[in-house]
Design an enzyme around this catalytic site. Structure first.
Site, short mmCIF file in Angstrom:
data_model
loop_
_atom_site.label_atom_id
_atom_site.label_comp_id
_atom_site.label_asym_id
_atom_site.label_seq_id
_atom_site.Cartn_x
_atom_site.Cartn_y
_atom_site.Cartn_z
N ASN A 227 -1.88 -0.24 7.00
CA ASN A 227 -1.26 -1.49 7.46
C ASN A 227 -0.37 -2.16 6.42
O ASN A 227 -0.26 -3.39 6.38
CB ASN A 227 -2.35 -2.44 7.97
CG ASN A 227 -3.46 -2.64 6.95
OD1 ASN A 227 -3.30 -2.25 5.78
ND2 ASN A 227 -4.55 -3.26 7.35
N HIS B 260 -1.95 -5.52 1.41
CA HIS B 260 -3.22 -6.20 1.16
C HIS B 260 -2.88 -7.62 0.71
O HIS B 260 -1.90 -7.83 0.00
CB HIS B 260 -4.00 -5.50 0.04
CG HIS B 260 -5.08 -6.37 -0.54
ND1 HIS B 260 -6.34 -6.47 0.02
CD2 HIS B 260 -5.08 -7.22 -1.61
CE1 HIS B 260 -7.06 -7.33 -0.68
NE2 HIS B 260 -6.33 -7.81 -1.67
N LYS C 41 0.84 -1.20 0.00
CA LYS C 41 0.00 0.00 0.00
C LYS C 41 0.88 1.26 0.00
O LYS C 41 2.09 1.18 0.26
CB LYS C 41 -0.92 -0.04 1.22
CG LYS C 41 -1.91 -1.21 1.21
CD LYS C 41 -2.83 -1.16 2.43
CE LYS C 41 -3.87 -2.27 2.40
NZ LYS C 41 -4.83 -2.14 3.52
N TYR D 30 -12.11 -3.03 -4.05
CA TYR D 30 -12.71 -3.07 -2.72
C TYR D 30 -14.23 -3.16 -2.77
O TYR D 30 -14.91 -2.73 -1.83
CB TYR D 30 -12.26 -1.84 -1.91
CG TYR D 30 -10.84 -1.96 -1.36
CD1 TYR D 30 -10.47 -3.03 -0.53
CD2 TYR D 30 -9.87 -1.02 -1.66
CE1 TYR D 30 -9.17 -3.14 -0.02
CE2 TYR D 30 -8.57 -1.12 -1.15
CZ TYR D 30 -8.24 -2.19 -0.33
OH TYR D 30 -6.95 -2.32 0.18
N GLU E 293 -9.17 -10.31 -8.11
CA GLU E 293 -8.22 -9.21 -7.87
C GLU E 293 -7.02 -9.27 -8.83
O GLU E 293 -6.56 -8.24 -9.31
CB GLU E 293 -7.74 -9.24 -6.41
CG GLU E 293 -8.88 -8.94 -5.44
CD GLU E 293 -8.51 -9.20 -3.97
OE1 GLU E 293 -7.36 -9.57 -3.68
OE2 GLU E 293 -9.39 -9.01 -3.12
P1 IDP Z 1 -7.71 -6.99 5.37
O1 IDP Z 1 -6.87 -6.01 4.58
O2 IDP Z 1 -7.01 -7.45 6.61
O3 IDP Z 1 -8.26 -8.11 4.52
P2 IDP Z 1 -10.37 -5.81 5.27
O4 IDP Z 1 -11.42 -6.03 6.29
O5 IDP Z 1 -10.53 -6.47 3.94
O6 IDP Z 1 -8.96 -6.15 5.93
O7 IDP Z 1 -10.29 -4.23 5.05
C1 IDP Z 1 -9.59 -3.66 3.95
C2 IDP Z 1 -8.73 -2.53 4.48
O8 IDP Z 1 -9.58 -1.48 4.96
C3 IDP Z 1 -7.85 -2.89 5.68
O9 IDP Z 1 -6.64 -3.50 5.34
C4 IDP Z 1 -7.65 -1.53 6.32
O10 IDP Z 1 -6.69 -0.76 5.59
C5 IDP Z 1 -9.03 -0.89 6.12
N1 IDP Z 1 -9.96 -1.14 7.25
C6 IDP Z 1 -10.59 -2.31 7.54
N2 IDP Z 1 -11.40 -2.18 8.61
C7 IDP Z 1 -11.29 -0.90 9.00
C8 IDP Z 1 -11.89 -0.15 10.09
O11 IDP Z 1 -12.69 -0.65 10.87
N3 IDP Z 1 -11.50 1.15 10.19
C9 IDP Z 1 -10.63 1.75 9.34
N4 IDP Z 1 -10.06 1.09 8.32
C10 IDP Z 1 -10.36 -0.23 8.14
MG MG Z 2 -9.57 -7.94 2.86
#
Ligand code: IDP
Ligand code: MG
Length: 166
Positions: free
Chosen positions: A144, A147, A37, A77, A158
């Site tokens: 984080n 992805h 990212k 997304y 994807e």
């Molecule tokens: P993942 O990347 O661990 O699969 P996902 O639930 O698919 O997590 O969410 C996609 C991305 O959206 C996450 O990596 C993070 O950057 C962001 N995200 C997910 N949940 C939240 C939240 O509750 N608050 C803010 N950002 C979030």
């Molecule tokens: Mg995800």
């Protein structure tokens, strides 16, 4: 001594090497879509992420750096449509270059998600990419570093978005 003797026998060693290197169930060979990212790229962590994937033993089969636009990110997304963090997420993901990677290996989808750690970097275990390299920054969207696809269906979809030629 006995074990060393066995291993030094070419026939036995050959079998041992084949057993260690070939997947028991080749039906589980998968591809997954990994993104470094904008926070990861900006912090110079692309090599670190690729290094961890390679050191784990997965094969890197495609890499592309791009500046993703809104359209591609909304597709990527799509599963998060309607969630409050979608807009901040799109904004963050389009704020700078990203690196898209296809990695391949036996159970690589699950394996990379283990390497990445859980979504929230505060809770991600030390030893994982998110646990070692990311932290809560108090932003609307969780930053984080990476992805990783979460299922065979997501990976296929994807990879098609970021590498339509594959
Ligand atoms: P993942 O990347 O661990 O699969 P996902 O639930 O698919 O997590 O969410 C996609 C991305 O959206 C996450 O990596 C993070 O950057 C962001 N995200 C997910 N949940 C939240 C939240 O509750 N608050 C803010 N950002 C979030
Ligand atoms: Mg995800």
């Amino acid at each position: 001594m006995a074990a060393a003797g066995l291993l030094s026998s070419p026939i036995y060693a050959g079998r041992w090497v084949r057993r260690r290197l070939s997947p028991v169930n080749s039906a589980n060979i998968e591809k997954t879509l990994i993104l470094v990212k904008p926070d990861g790229v900006a912090r110079g962590l692309t090599g670190e992420v690729i290094g961890r994937i390679e050191r784990k033993g997965y094969a890197i089969v495609a890499v592309r750096m791009l500046h993703a636009d809104r359209e591609i990110l909304l597709k990527h997304y799509a599963e998060h449509e309607g969630k409050p963090f979608l807009e901040p997420l799109i904004e963050f993901m389009s704020s700078g270059p990203i690196v898209a990677i296809v990695a391949q290996g036996n159970r690589v989808i699950e394996g990379f998600r283990k390497l990445a750690g859980v979504t929230d970097p505060t809770l991600a275990e030390p030893g994982t990419i998110r646990g070692d390299l990311a932290r809560d920054q108090g932003t609307k969207v969780i930053q984080n570093i990476v992805h990783g696809s979460d299922s065979v269906e997501s990976a296929t979809r994807e990879i098609g978005i970021f590498f339509p030629e594959l």
